[in-house]
Design a protein around this motif. Structure first.
Motif, PDB file in Angstrom:
ATOM      1  N   GLY A 177       0.798  -1.228   0.000  1.00 61.69           N
ATOM      2  CA  GLY A 177       0.000   0.000   0.000  1.00 61.69           C
ATOM      3  C   GLY A 177       0.828   1.275   0.000  1.00 61.69           C
ATOM      4  N   HIS A 178       2.154   1.148   0.026  1.00 69.64           N
ATOM      5  CA  HIS A 178       3.010   2.334   0.024  1.00 69.64           C
ATOM      6  C   HIS A 178       3.794   2.424  -1.290  1.00 69.64           C
ATOM      7  CE1 HIS A 178       2.273   3.403   4.260  1.00 69.64           C
ATOM      8  NE2 HIS A 178       2.149   2.090   4.431  1.00 69.64           N
ATOM      9  N   ARG A 179       4.411   3.588  -1.495  1.00 69.70           N
ATOM     10  CA  ARG A 179       5.206   3.794  -2.709  1.00 69.70           C
ATOM     11  C   ARG A 179       6.586   3.163  -2.512  1.00 69.70           C
ATOM     12  NH1 ARG A 179       3.622   8.030  -5.742  1.00 69.70           N
ATOM     13  NH2 ARG A 179       5.792   8.537  -6.165  1.00 69.70           N
ATOM     14  N   VAL A 180       6.986   2.315  -3.476  1.00 68.93           N
ATOM     15  CA  VAL A 180       8.265   1.601  -3.351  1.00 68.93           C
ATOM     16  C   VAL A 180       9.058   1.666  -4.662  1.00 68.93           C
ATOM     17  CG1 VAL A 180       9.349  -0.685  -3.062  1.00 68.93           C
ATOM     18  CG2 VAL A 180       7.459  -0.010  -1.549  1.00 68.93           C
ATOM     19  N   ASN A 181      10.335   1.999  -4.565  1.00 64.55           N
ATOM     20  CA  ASN A 181      11.270   1.856  -5.694  1.00 64.55           C
ATOM     21  C   ASN A 181      12.228   0.718  -5.368  1.00 64.55           C
ATOM     22  OD1 ASN A 181      10.159   4.130  -6.841  1.00 64.55           O
ATOM     23  ND2 ASN A 181      12.033   5.371  -6.764  1.00 64.55           N
ATOM     24  N   TYR A 182      12.182  -0.329  -6.182  1.00 63.14           N
ATOM     25  CA  TYR A 182      13.181  -1.383  -6.027  1.00 63.14           C
ATOM     26  C   TYR A 182      14.398  -0.971  -6.842  1.00 63.14           C
ATOM     27  CZ  TYR A 182       9.264  -4.452  -4.622  1.00 63.14           C
ATOM     28  OH  TYR A 182       8.184  -5.017  -4.001  1.00 63.14           O
TER      29      TYR A 182
ATOM     30  N   GLN B 277      10.632  -9.571 -15.145  1.00 62.42           N
ATOM     31  CA  GLN B 277       9.632  -8.504 -15.303  1.00 62.42           C
ATOM     32  C   GLN B 277       8.384  -8.898 -14.535  1.00 62.42           C
ATOM     33  OE1 GLN B 277       9.719  -5.908 -18.079  1.00 62.42           O
ATOM     34  NE2 GLN B 277      11.915  -6.302 -18.236  1.00 62.42           N
ATOM     35  N   LEU B 278       8.042  -8.144 -13.518  1.00 59.68           N
ATOM     36  CA  LEU B 278       6.844  -8.451 -12.743  1.00 59.68           C
ATOM     37  C   LEU B 278       5.797  -7.373 -12.988  1.00 59.68           C
ATOM     38  CD1 LEU B 278       8.145  -9.424  -9.171  1.00 59.68           C
ATOM     39  CD2 LEU B 278       7.693 -10.918 -11.121  1.00 59.68           C
ATOM     40  N   PRO B 279       4.529  -7.756 -13.013  1.00 59.41           N
ATOM     41  CA  PRO B 279       3.496  -6.716 -13.073  1.00 59.41           C
ATOM     42  C   PRO B 279       3.442  -5.999 -11.732  1.00 59.41           C
ATOM     43  CG  PRO B 279       2.503  -8.905 -12.845  1.00 59.41           C
ATOM     44  CD  PRO B 279       3.985  -9.117 -12.925  1.00 59.41           C
ATOM     45  N   LEU B 280       3.537  -4.656 -11.756  1.00 59.93           N
ATOM     46  CA  LEU B 280       3.551  -3.899 -10.503  1.00 59.93           C
ATOM     47  C   LEU B 280       2.405  -2.895 -10.482  1.00 59.93           C
ATOM     48  CD1 LEU B 280       7.385  -3.075 -10.315  1.00 59.93           C
ATOM     49  CD2 LEU B 280       6.162  -4.812  -9.004  1.00 59.93           C
ATOM     50  N   PRO B 281       1.779  -2.728  -9.318  1.00 62.19           N
ATOM     51  CA  PRO B 281       0.727  -1.719  -9.208  1.00 62.19           C
ATOM     52  C   PRO B 281       1.321  -0.311  -9.233  1.00 62.19           C
ATOM     53  CG  PRO B 281       1.162  -2.698  -7.063  1.00 62.19           C
ATOM     54  CD  PRO B 281       2.022  -3.430  -8.044  1.00 62.19           C
ATOM     55  N   GLY B 282       0.493   0.702  -9.436  1.00 65.72           N
ATOM     56  CA  GLY B 282       0.956   2.088  -9.467  1.00 65.72           C
ATOM     57  C   GLY B 282       1.708   2.436  -8.197  1.00 65.72           C
TER      58      GLY B 282
END
Ligand code: 2GW
Ligand code: MN
Length: 307
Positions: A88-93, A105-110
């Motif tokens: 639920g939080h904003r994350v940069n891997y 490649q993974l599908p990632l939410p906004g």
């Protein structure tokens, strides 16, 4: 709420009243002598914390290195992080690798994205592991300071198995190594040669921190990684390598720059701790570690003997 000065404004959220006369846990240390909380199951209210951090709209960076055949760990790392890390939080891997084309490649939410950064490969595994400090410090200077509020630095050979959220965030945090939870400072595997920059005398040391999970505000992680990187370079010039590479330097740094939060071994459970827990459960005994949030995957230990 590190550095933002944001007031807590979620008083309308209903939650259990804290009781000044009832400790959250009686069986573990929940506060260090320098008043840093130690995060254990039962010590925090995640809804309350999430409401606080939502107001801050913080972005969390997660650095991970997948060099050579450790690329094989990356998919489970990312998949499990998508389930349990900062949901639920904003994350940069930030994936550091020598093989950008192999990053899954993974599908990632906004609000969540993978950023691939090229890093050097080294002959010796010790160098692969140690060079992470310099790479994170350079990354912080070049982009993390602009792009995220907090940085979390992790090994890749691990799986998220349960909730890991904003309760871990603070200016500077370290994780108690599961094998040293109940060990005297004399038995910590710190560097004992005074010639090394990582040297810690036997009668010093608070906790033994694992190199596999630490973090904090970007500014603090920058200071830590840069200091460790410099110390590693000085050792190298003196033909020295600390006993547990950058983990030794991390322990030196955190001894003299006290972390503002500590994570219990729930955040880095290994095979030995798991076996011990299962054994106690069979005997009907209570467990100190109630939840395994991060599990350090078992791998061939032969490769890594330090002798
Ligand atoms: C490491 C050891 C032996 C052979 C290969 C590697 C290796 C490590 C590699 O080929 N490629 C690679 O990307 N790495 C990265 O370094 C990867 O991110 C990995 O998680 C990290 C640390 O190596 P690892 O996971 O094998 O070390 P551990 O789990 O035994 O970790 C502890 O000790 C290390 C120092 O010796 C670190 O401080 C680590 O943070 C500690 O948990
Ligand atoms: Mn590891």
């Amino acid at each position: 709420l590190a550095g933002t000065g944001t007031a807590v404004r979620e008083s309308h959220t209903k939650y259990l009243q804290p009781d000044a006369l009832t400790p959250s846990r009686r069986d573990v240390l929940v506060l260090t002598p320098w008043l840093a909380p130690v995060v254990w199951e039962g010590t925090f209210d995640i809804d309350l914390l999430n409401a606080q951090f939502k107001l801050q709209n913080a972005t969390i960076g997660l650095t991970v290195f997948a060099v050579k055949n450790y690329m094989s760990f990356l998919e489970l790392f990312l998949r499990s992080a998508e389930k349990y890390f900062m949901a639920g939080h904003r994350v940069n891997y930030y994936v550091f690798t020598d093989q950008p084309e192999l990053v899954p490649q993974l599908p990632l939410p906004g609000g969540r994205r993978v950023i691939v950064l090229r890093t050097q490969s080294h002959q010796r595994w010790q160098d692969i592991s140690m060079q992470r400090m310099g790479a994170i410090s350079r990354g912080a200077r070049q982009r993390f300071l602009k792009e995220v509020d907090y940085l979390v630095c992790a090994d890749v050979d691990m799986e998220f198995r349960d909730h890991v959220g904003v309760e871990i965030l603070s200016s500077l945090f370290g994780t108690i190594h599961p094998d040293f939870m109940a060990v005297s400072r004399y038995s910590f595997s710190n560097e004992r040669r005074p010639e090394s920059q990582a040297y810690i005398p036997e009668d010093e040391g608070d906790f033994y921190y694992i190199g596999a999970f630490f973090g904090g505000s970007v500014a603090e992680v920058y200071r830590l990684t840069e200091a460790c990187h410099q110390a590693i370079m000085i050792d190298k010039a003196n033909h020295l390598e600390a006993i547990w590479q950058e983990e030794s330097h991390l322990n030196k740094y955190l001894l003299y720059h006290k972390p503002t939060k500590l994570l219990s071994p729930e955040y880095m459970c290994d095979h030995d701790l798991l076996q011990d827990m299962q054994h106690r459960k069979k005997l009907g005994l209570s467990n100190i570690v109630r939840r395994i949030r991060i599990f350090a995957l078992l791998k061939n230990k032969e490769v890594k003997s330090n002798n």
